[in-house]
Design an enzyme around this catalytic site. Structure first.
Site, PDB file in Angstrom:
ATOM      1  CG  ASP A 285     -29.404  39.975 -18.992  1.00 40.33           C
ATOM      2  OD1 ASP A 285     -30.577  39.697 -18.649  1.00 40.33           O
ATOM      3  OD2 ASP A 285     -29.155  40.630 -20.012  1.00 40.33           O
TER       4      ASP A 285
HETATM    5  C1  NOJ Z   1     -32.688  39.878 -20.580  1.00 38.05           C
HETATM    6  C2  NOJ Z   1     -32.267  41.203 -21.131  1.00 38.05           C
HETATM    7  O1  NOJ Z   1     -30.983  41.104 -21.707  1.00 38.05           O
HETATM    8  C3  NOJ Z   1     -32.269  42.319 -20.099  1.00 38.05           C
HETATM    9  O2  NOJ Z   1     -32.069  43.533 -20.766  1.00 38.05           O
HETATM   10  C4  NOJ Z   1     -33.543  42.333 -19.318  1.00 38.05           C
HETATM   11  O3  NOJ Z   1     -33.523  43.374 -18.381  1.00 38.05           O
HETATM   12  C5  NOJ Z   1     -33.718  40.993 -18.623  1.00 38.05           C
HETATM   13  N1  NOJ Z   1     -33.759  39.936 -19.618  1.00 38.05           N
HETATM   14  C6  NOJ Z   1     -34.982  40.956 -17.796  1.00 38.05           C
HETATM   15  O4  NOJ Z   1     -36.075  41.004 -18.614  1.00 38.05           O
END
Ligand code: NOJ
Length: 767
Positions: A285
């Site tokens: 993430d």
């Molecule tokens: C953080 C989020 O937790 C995740 O769900 C998302 O896909 C990514 N950022 C990219 O935006």
């Protein structure tokens, strides 16, 4: 022309069909061979570049900032580029100016639509209609793919049992069985049978794993889950996505039992790769690799890179100007020199990413056709499905005296008051993951009602109250700033205006709930009470005594205990998407009949959280019944049970039967039940099947969903619904034996319209 066709036919006999069409051959063997051949030509720096994914936020950054890195092969993937011309611009640098011409992989959060916005995932789960979910994600994929996006960070399949956690809105709710069905449907919708085919995307299940169990419902906080909870509750939707062929996994932010998910060998190696045989690649993430240091897990950024790569994170996602920087790009070359990371480890990660790029046909078709983009967006077909999806995901919670549906043209309703902070909001129809649509194209409740009743009925709006909550500033980049908070004088005047409007109208439609940014990432709340002065408004408007419908626009169950005895009709619409206003009007005026059911247990108040239907029954002595799990100041039961939802008609269940009273271990039992529409309108019912294993090596929940089907019934019509309880449904992970077991035991079976179904029978499983 004829000759040409013949020639093509002959050629096709000698070549795989995909090649004759100018497409990539995406067979596993081919893809592996091509990836290996390319890998052999790459320098260490180029390999590390493939592991590097960066955000491009057009409001903060210029393309020139990233182009040199792409040219030098230091960037393998970008996320958040949604403009097709910019996608082509970056891609041109990668495939025409970098040494090895490896295309970039463009990813984006296509969670519930792209330009056409569908209801939020929690709402889509309320439809209990996997086929609908699959169709909606097919359309979301088609729209995103048309813009040049090849990879979505969805489905989000985290089980959530705490509505304070803002990300409950992104998943399918509390139940592993329903969650698994929704998860697989979404993967099928995004990827089809081949993610390289036109209109398809590579899907990425997230956030692996246990993220929904954040302590106190605070996003990003630690999760402590037993193996029994992981295997029986939190893993099944992930496993279902893997079985459906998902191509990517995103590691979660939080730590699981003190080991951060992004450096968690148990999750990423033992479970994902070894047990489940996952063959795709793993992306972190955003910044979760660098944050292994914040967790007090890795000693420094370099150590974080070692720990994440070793655990199995192939690609690192990094925020722009991140304070932690990109751990992989900054450290891996040196780490190889020092022998702390092997070239083989890097090669494995790169190979998986290259394989995904070959599989997607990116080498053959790196660009997007800019001229065709618009024709794929917001088409009437897409808008129509968004409307149907919003109708099918709404849940009718209450309908005292059959107030609903209203009758169009009813002389008693010549004026309608639409009241509340969400009543005329286009923006909040959409929900938290809407970063690429034009919010002016979404339909507010006020607009939907005006359109429905026509000019003959006076429809007026009063906002009544404002909600001045502060959320992460990044949301303002996408959603725009909220209007300034009202002055005290304005607050008073607007409140009075709303009450007066209620008084002068024949019908009140109160639209309360949450702004779209009140749920989603980093949007946890300590309570589920209605925000701002909404409760006061509700009380004042209800006191006027006009027929009233409460429409909820929200991303989590809210405390509506006060309303459930005072407002005759309550319709949970969630954030219903671009066509929300139209769908809500369709439902209120009976052009559609509600059939959605809750995918979460609805608490009476925050004090009951966490509350979920599939709990165990523990201490409860017959001689002292008050010594049981309970609160003294409130009933233990929820406000609405899991699976609950009303229709404009009624259904009766009868004749629940099992194919055998006794089954041998491993044998299946067929269960059937008759469902009859006993009302005067056509309607749809979600027939649900629950079981309970009475004894075993470990205690099992009082009820567990093991089957469901949404069926349409004409008035008076009766249908038989059939379910199979086979090994998968009767097996569970037992902490006592630390493994999967199917045990000889007596099983209770219930069938009905929610998790409190009363119609029951039993069968035994014997050795
Ligand atoms: C953080 C989020 O937790 C995740 O769900 C998302 O896909 C990514 N950022 C990219 O935006």
């Amino acid at each position: 022309m004829r000759k040409l066709k013949c020639l093509l036919l002959i050629l096709s006999l000698f070549m795989p069909l995909t090649q004759t069409l100018g497409q990539a051959s995406t067979s596993r063997d081919d893809v592996s061979k091509r990836a290996a051949a390319l890998l052999a030509k790459m320098t260490l720096d180029e390999k590390i570049g493939q592991l590097n994914q960066l955000f491009f936020l057009s409001m903060l950054m210029q393309p020139e900032m990233l182009e040199p890195g792409i040219r030098e092969g230091k960037i393998g993937s970008l996320l958040f580029v949604t403009d097709p011309a910019t996608i082509n611009r970056f891609q041109k640098v990668a495939v025409e100016q970098s040494r090895l011409k490896i295309p970039l992989l463009f990813g984006f959060d296509v969670i519930h639509g792209f330009r056409t916005v569908f209801p939020v995932p929690l709402a889509m789960a309320s439809s209990w209609d996997p086929a609908l979910v699959e169709r909606a994600q097919t359309i979301a994929a088609r729209e995103a793919r048309a813009a040049g996006i090849r990879w979505t960070f969805a489905p989000m399949v985290d089980i959530a049992r705490d509505p304070r956690w803002g990300r409950i809105v992104e998943g399918a709710g509390e139940d592993p069985y329903l969650g698994a069905k929704m998860s697989a449907a979404q993967v099928r919708g995004f990827q089809g049978s081949d993610p390289s085919a036109p209109g398809r995307l590579l899907a990425c299940m997230k956030h692996f794993a246990g993220y929904g169990a954040a302590d106190g419902g605070r996003d990003y906080d630690s999760a402590y889950l037993s193996d029994s909870q992981l295997y029986n509750v939190y893993f099944p939707p992930f496993k279902a996505a893997v079985d459906a062929g998902v191509g990517c996994t995103m590691s979660a932010y939080m730590n699981l039992n003190d080991v951060p998910a992004t450096g968690n060998v148990f999750l990423l190696q033992d479970v994902l790769r070894k047990d489940w045989g996952f063959k795709g690649f793993v992306v972190s993430d955003a910044d979760s690799v660098g944050n292994l240091v914040t967790h007090g897990f890795a000693a420094d950024k370099a150590d974080a890179a070692v720990r994440a790569l070793t655990a199995g994170v192939d690609m690192e996602m990094s925020l722009p100007r991140s304070p932690v920087g990109s751990a992989y790009s900054d450290s891996l070359a040196q780490l190889v020199k020092e022998g702390r990371v092997t070239t083989a480890q890097i090669d494995n990660a790169v190979r998986r990413i290259l394989e995904a790029k070959f599989k997607l046909g990116l080498f053959e078709n790196p660009y997007v056709d800019v001229s065709a983009v618009a024709s794929h967006h917001n088409t009437p077909e897409h808008r129509q499905l968004a409307r149907v999806a919003a109708q099918r995901s709404a849940v009718l919670l209450r309908n005292e005296g059959n107030l609903l549906p209203l009758v169009k043209g009813d002389a008693k309703v010549s004026s309608v008051a639409v009241i509340g902070p969400l009543g005329d909001s286009k923006r909040d129809m959409r929900g938290p993951w809407t970063l690429a649509d034009d919010r002016r194209t979404s339909v507010s409740v006020l607009e939907g009602i005006r359109e429905k009743v026509g000019p003959g009925v006076k429809v007026d709006y009063a906002q009544g109250v404002d909600m001045d909550r502060v959320y992460p500033s990044i949301f303002a980049l996408f959603g725009g700033p909220r209007p300034a908070p009202w002055s005290e004088a304005q607050k008073l005047a607007e409140f009075e205006k709303a009450v007066a409007l209620a008084r002068s109208s024949d019908l009140v439609v109160l639209v309360l709930g949450e702004y779209e940014e009140m749920s989603g990432e980093a949007a946890s709340h300590s309570t589920i009470e209605l925000a701002g002065r909404q409760r006061e408004l509700l009380e004042a408007v209800a006191a006027v005594g006009k027929p009233a419908v409460l429409v909820l626009i929200n991303g989590r169950p809210l405390d509506i205990s006060w309303a459930v005895n005072r407002v005759p009709a309550i319709l949970e619409a969630w954030h219903p998407g671009s066509e929300g206003g139209n769908a809500i009007a369709d439902l209120i005026w009976g052009d559609a009949t509600p059939g959605g059911k809750l995918p979460v247990t609805w608490p009476r108040s925050s004090g009951q959280i966490p509350i979920y239907y599939a709990h165990n029954l523990t201490q409860q002595p017959e001689s002292a019944p008050e010594f049981k799990s309970r609160y003294w100041d409130m009933p233990t039961s929820p406000l609405y049970p899991f699976g609950y939802g009303l229709s404009y008609t009624t259904f009766a269940y009868s004749n629940l039967r099992v194919s055998k009273a006794e089954a041998k271990l491993g044998e299946s039992v067929e269960v059937s039940v008759d469902v009859e529409n006993t009302g005067r309108r056509a309607g749809e019912e979600v027939a649900q099947l629950y079981i309970h294993q009475r004894s075993g090596s470990a205690s099992r929940p009082v009820h567990e969903l093991k089957g469901f089907e949404r069926i349409a019934l004409a008035p008076g019509e009766k249908k038989t619904v059939r379910f199979t309880l086979g090994k998968p449904e009767l097996t569970y992970w037992s902490s006592a034996v630390k493994g999967w077991v199917q045990e000889a035991a007596t099983f209770d079976v219930w069938a009905g319209g929610d998790s409190t179904a009363a119609l029951t029978t039993t069968f035994r499983v014997v050795r």
